[in-house]
Scaffold this active site. Structure first.
Site, PDB file in Angstrom:
ATOM      1  N   ARG A 162       0.833  -1.200   0.000  1.00 28.16           N
ATOM      2  CA  ARG A 162       0.000   0.000   0.000  1.00 28.16           C
ATOM      3  C   ARG A 162       0.864   1.246   0.000  1.00 28.16           C
ATOM      4  O   ARG A 162       2.006   1.235   0.391  1.00 28.16           O
ATOM      5  CB  ARG A 162      -0.916   0.012   1.238  1.00 28.16           C
ATOM      6  CG  ARG A 162      -2.023  -1.008   1.207  1.00 28.16           C
ATOM      7  CD  ARG A 162      -2.935  -0.863   2.425  1.00 28.16           C
ATOM      8  NE  ARG A 162      -3.665   0.402   2.408  1.00 28.16           N
ATOM      9  CZ  ARG A 162      -3.460   1.386   3.283  1.00 28.16           C
ATOM     10  NH1 ARG A 162      -2.554   1.288   4.217  1.00 28.16           N
ATOM     11  NH2 ARG A 162      -4.167   2.485   3.223  1.00 28.16           N
ATOM     12  N   LYS A 187       4.652  -7.983  11.159  1.00 29.54           N
ATOM     13  CA  LYS A 187       3.929  -8.152   9.901  1.00 29.54           C
ATOM     14  C   LYS A 187       4.299  -9.471   9.233  1.00 29.54           C
ATOM     15  O   LYS A 187       5.458  -9.750   8.950  1.00 29.54           O
ATOM     16  CB  LYS A 187       4.212  -6.984   8.961  1.00 29.54           C
ATOM     17  CG  LYS A 187       3.344  -7.006   7.709  1.00 29.54           C
ATOM     18  CD  LYS A 187       3.384  -5.679   6.996  1.00 29.54           C
ATOM     19  CE  LYS A 187       2.516  -5.656   5.760  1.00 29.54           C
ATOM     20  NZ  LYS A 187       2.450  -4.326   5.131  1.00 29.54           N
ATOM     21  N   ARG A 225      -1.009   3.051  13.408  1.00 22.80           N
ATOM     22  CA  ARG A 225       0.061   2.509  14.235  1.00 22.80           C
ATOM     23  C   ARG A 225      -0.362   2.556  15.698  1.00 22.80           C
ATOM     24  O   ARG A 225      -1.037   3.498  16.135  1.00 22.80           O
ATOM     25  CB  ARG A 225       1.356   3.329  14.074  1.00 22.80           C
ATOM     26  CG  ARG A 225       1.994   3.225  12.708  1.00 22.80           C
ATOM     27  CD  ARG A 225       2.683   1.889  12.521  1.00 22.80           C
ATOM     28  NE  ARG A 225       3.418   1.820  11.271  1.00 22.80           N
ATOM     29  CZ  ARG A 225       2.903   1.414  10.122  1.00 22.80           C
ATOM     30  NH1 ARG A 225       1.632   1.023  10.072  1.00 22.80           N
ATOM     31  NH2 ARG A 225       3.648   1.357   9.039  1.00 22.80           N
TER      32      ARG A 225
END
Length: 324
Positions: free
Chosen positions: A122, A187, A321
């Site tokens: 993204r 991630k 975040r």
């Protein structure tokens, strides 16, 4: 099959093979073998060379294969699969299918690549894509009701990825709005949706999933956030099985979303929300908002408690975040 991929298949068992043997099999000179090996190293493949023994990979490598991937599909997902491509190398699987939209936009068309030269996440970020190590997968789908009704699609796709991971024995996986798959706040996978068509009319969507399976540490130096791969979580997992389960769950999820929207997926997404009830910062190109994450609404918009008021935010050029 490219000469590099042929060479990689010959070395994929981890055994030593001499340059002369490799050249004889491939029909090229030893110098050509050496040149191809250097090219493989540039793509993240760790090759060991030992005088008197030859070449081998630092560790055995499982390349993607059509048959074991297809063996993971059930009757329903096989019926939804309208095309399948497996490439040794592409600029990106998403771009490849976006180009296909203007030529032959077949819904249910799946594309995999062993390596991407211009993989993207993204907001235009690079997606690190070493050869033969991870999953780079895209699916082309057609929606008749238009892009305006596709809010929440990325959340449904995230749930499909969670379901696939559970099928291969990987649990304790979370989601982060709008497009990330996490394990212990690191991630593991990302999702990229690209659309072509009308906001209120028929449109095509390319759903891209990048999943870390066995990320070489030397390639990961370009990753700008905390990450993890499946090998760390569940050693010895099969790339082919992961790819097959992802395809199965994505096809089923896209069909279900087309019929019912986010409803069949929302509770499952909320249960896996890694930032639920966590102080967060939502960054926009020119500003930021701080609040307490409160899940998502019926169409997938992020809900934040900002100074005691519940605010709603749609996906876009934003970054979410957790606050330290």
């Amino acid at each position: 099959m490219t000469s590099q991929l042929q060479l990689l298949r010959l070395l994929s068992d981890g055994r030593f093979r001499s340059g002369q043997e490799l050249g004889a099999i491939l029909g090229v000179s030893r110098a050509a073998v050496w040149k191809q090996l250097r090219a493989l190293e540039a793509k993240g493949v760790d090759v060991h060379a030992v005088r008197g023994k030859g070449y081998r990979l630092a560790e055995p490598l499982e390349l993607l294969e059509h048959e074991p991937i297809m063996a993971c599909l059930d009757a329903r997902s096989r019926a939804l699969l309208q095309g399948f491509e497996l490439h040794s190398e592409l600029d990106s699987t998403n771009r490849h299918l976006m180009r296909r939209v203007s030529k032959e936009p077949t819904a249910g068309h799946v594309c995999l690549a062993e390596c991407q030269q211009a993989g993207r996440g993204r907001r235009g970020r690079q997606w690190v894509s070493p050869l033969g190590r991870n999953i780079y997968l895209s699916v082309l789908w057609h929606f008749s009701e238009g892009a305006a009704r596709l809010s929440g699609l990325s959340l449904a796709v995230a749930v499909a990825v969670l379901r696939a991971l559970r099928e291969v024995g990987v649990g304790d996986v979370g989601v982060k709005w709008p497009n990330d798959i996490l394990w212990q706040r690191r991630k593991l996978a990302g999702i990229l949706l690209e659309m072509s068509g009308e906001s209120d009319g028929p449109c095509h969507v390319v759903v891209g999933v990048g999943l870390n399976v066995r990320m070489p540490p030397r390639c990961a130096s370009d990753i700008d956030q905390s990450w993890v791969d499946l090998e760390t979580i569940h050693a010895g997992i099969s790339r082919n099985r992961v790819a097959g389960e992802l395809i199965r769950q994505l096809l089923l999820a896209l069909a279900a979303f087309e019929d019912r929207g986010l409803a069949p997926f929302r509770d499952e997404w909320l249960a896996a929300d890694a930032l639920a009830d966590t102080p967060v910062v939502l960054r926009f190109p020119a500003t930021e908002v701080r609040g307490l994450a409160c899940g998502v609404d019926e169409v997938g918009a992020l809900l934040l408690n900002v100074d005691g008021k519940l605010q709603r935010y749609q996906s876009g050029e934003v970054s979410l975040r957790a606050l330290a």
